[in-house]
Design a protein around this motif. Sequence first.
Motif, PDB file in Angstrom:
ATOM      1  N   PRO A   1       0.810  -1.239   0.000  1.00 31.16           N
ATOM      2  CA  PRO A   1       0.000   0.000   0.000  1.00 31.16           C
ATOM      3  C   PRO A   1       0.831   1.272   0.000  1.00 31.16           C
ATOM      4  O   PRO A   1       0.446   2.258  -0.638  1.00 31.16           O
ATOM      5  N   CYS A   2       1.954   1.260   0.684  1.00 27.12           N
ATOM      6  CA  CYS A   2       2.811   2.444   0.702  1.00 27.12           C
ATOM      7  C   CYS A   2       3.436   2.677  -0.668  1.00 27.12           C
ATOM      8  O   CYS A   2       3.469   3.807  -1.163  1.00 27.12           O
TER       9      CYS A   2
ATOM     10  N   ARG B   1       2.259   1.713  -3.505  1.00 32.15           N
ATOM     11  CA  ARG B   1       1.185   2.123  -4.426  1.00 32.15           C
ATOM     12  C   ARG B   1       0.834   3.597  -4.209  1.00 32.15           C
ATOM     13  O   ARG B   1       0.625   4.338  -5.174  1.00 32.15           O
ATOM     14  N   GLU B   2       0.780   4.024  -2.955  1.00 31.21           N
ATOM     15  CA  GLU B   2       0.444   5.415  -2.645  1.00 31.21           C
ATOM     16  C   GLU B   2       1.503   6.368  -3.182  1.00 31.21           C
ATOM     17  O   GLU B   2       1.176   7.450  -3.699  1.00 31.21           O
ATOM     18  N   LEU B   3       2.766   5.988  -3.077  1.00 31.32           N
ATOM     19  CA  LEU B   3       3.852   6.883  -3.478  1.00 31.32           C
ATOM     20  C   LEU B   3       4.128   6.866  -4.972  1.00 31.32           C
ATOM     21  O   LEU B   3       4.827   7.743  -5.482  1.00 31.32           O
TER      22      LEU B   3
ATOM     23  N   GLY C   1       7.524   8.070   3.473  1.00 29.05           N
ATOM     24  CA  GLY C   1       7.479   6.622   3.360  1.00 29.05           C
ATOM     25  C   GLY C   1       7.437   5.922   4.697  1.00 29.05           C
ATOM     26  O   GLY C   1       7.117   6.524   5.734  1.00 29.05           O
TER      27      GLY C   1
ATOM     28  N   ILE D   1       3.083  10.272   5.037  1.00 27.69           N
ATOM     29  CA  ILE D   1       2.218   9.413   4.242  1.00 27.69           C
ATOM     30  C   ILE D   1       0.842   9.350   4.903  1.00 27.69           C
ATOM     31  O   ILE D   1       0.720   9.461   6.125  1.00 27.69           O
TER      32      ILE D   1
ATOM     33  N   ALA E   1      -1.844   4.371   3.395  1.00 31.30           N
ATOM     34  CA  ALA E   1      -0.598   3.763   2.938  1.00 31.30           C
ATOM     35  C   ALA E   1      -0.010   2.803   3.964  1.00 31.30           C
ATOM     36  O   ALA E   1       0.987   2.131   3.680  1.00 31.30           O
TER      37      ALA E   1
END
Length: 396
Positions: free
Chosen positions: A84-85, A87-89, A253, A378, A382
């Motif tokens: 998820p992190c 993908r978010e970034l 992150g 974040i 995320a």
Amino acid sequence: MKPSLPPPTAQELAHSAQLVALLRAEMAAQGPMPFSRFMERCLYAPGLGYYSAGRIKFGAAGDFVTAPELGSLFAQCIADALIPCLRELGPEADFCELGGGSGAFAEVAMLAFVEAGVLPRRYRILEPSADLRERQQERLREALSTELFARLQWLDRPPEESWSGVLFANEVIDALPATRFTIRDGEVFEEHVSVDESGRFVICDRPADTLVAGAVRHVERDLGREFDEGYRSEILAQLPYWMQAVLGSLGSGIAMFVDYGYPRAEFYRAERNDGTLVCHYRHRAHADALAWPGLQDITAFVDFTALAEAGNHAGFELVGYAAQAQLLIACGLAQRFERARIDADEATAYGLAQQVKRLTLPGEMGEKFQAMILARNIPPAALPAGLASISLARRL
């Protein structure tokens, strides 16, 4: 020599003798050596230290087994937690692994990222050991496609330029050179190593410097009690500076650390009055850190409260702390296990079940190992799914 440990070969003893000579020469020139320096030389002296020389460390042929060496389930679940992190970034996000071990984690994680459609721009491995770096490159070049291998990058030091993404470290903090301290007449002393008249390494205590004494007094204030006379344990006085060096350039992150350890109140229990230091040699654990320099691993358990403090000092927020078993279960261990077992033969299914047991049972890695997640800049989306429901941050 300890009779319970298998004796080294003549070649291994000759290798250790070279490091012993190096250590003795430094002590002859500079006097007794802080234990942290002794541990650092034993583990990382170029060409001679445990992690710098060519002997196999991980798996059945080595001295200990880490979670990624058991099979693919651990790395798959950790990758699922961190997707998820990434993908978010977005596509500019990097993944950085501290201490790549045999390369087993990177191999499985990269394939999990492909499966999820979330490939990091670069998969970086910060690996100071030239020997381990060579082994990782050989394994990953064979295991991954040319396209995936091209995304790998090996680093000698933490990134200096600003970056976004995920930093992951499995069994890294326990291998940082630990300071051993003791209390004598109410004062803080630091454990040193010297050479006796027969040429053997022996322990001696000397008054601690300001940094070490200050770190010990900080722990006492946080615990609300003073250490008893003769109490001996470990402390990572340099941890805030190390954490800043490792995480300082991560602008947005997650950083995840998995290791064996305790919250501070448990780490420094009054009855744990000789610390947590442990050595690993051919799958046997013992406490003689002076034996056979360069041939054995030397570690200390992690004070996770200190890790959280160091993360805060580096500008990160503690967003999760849980036992390894709870984290893996929350991140889909059961589902990963069932998917892998569908078409597996009897032997493979048994191996998968053994992985789950080793990773989750309290008497194995399940509670002995803890996971800490730190985050900066974040959104909650995320973070790993279900993290809030399992977090034991209140124990810190």
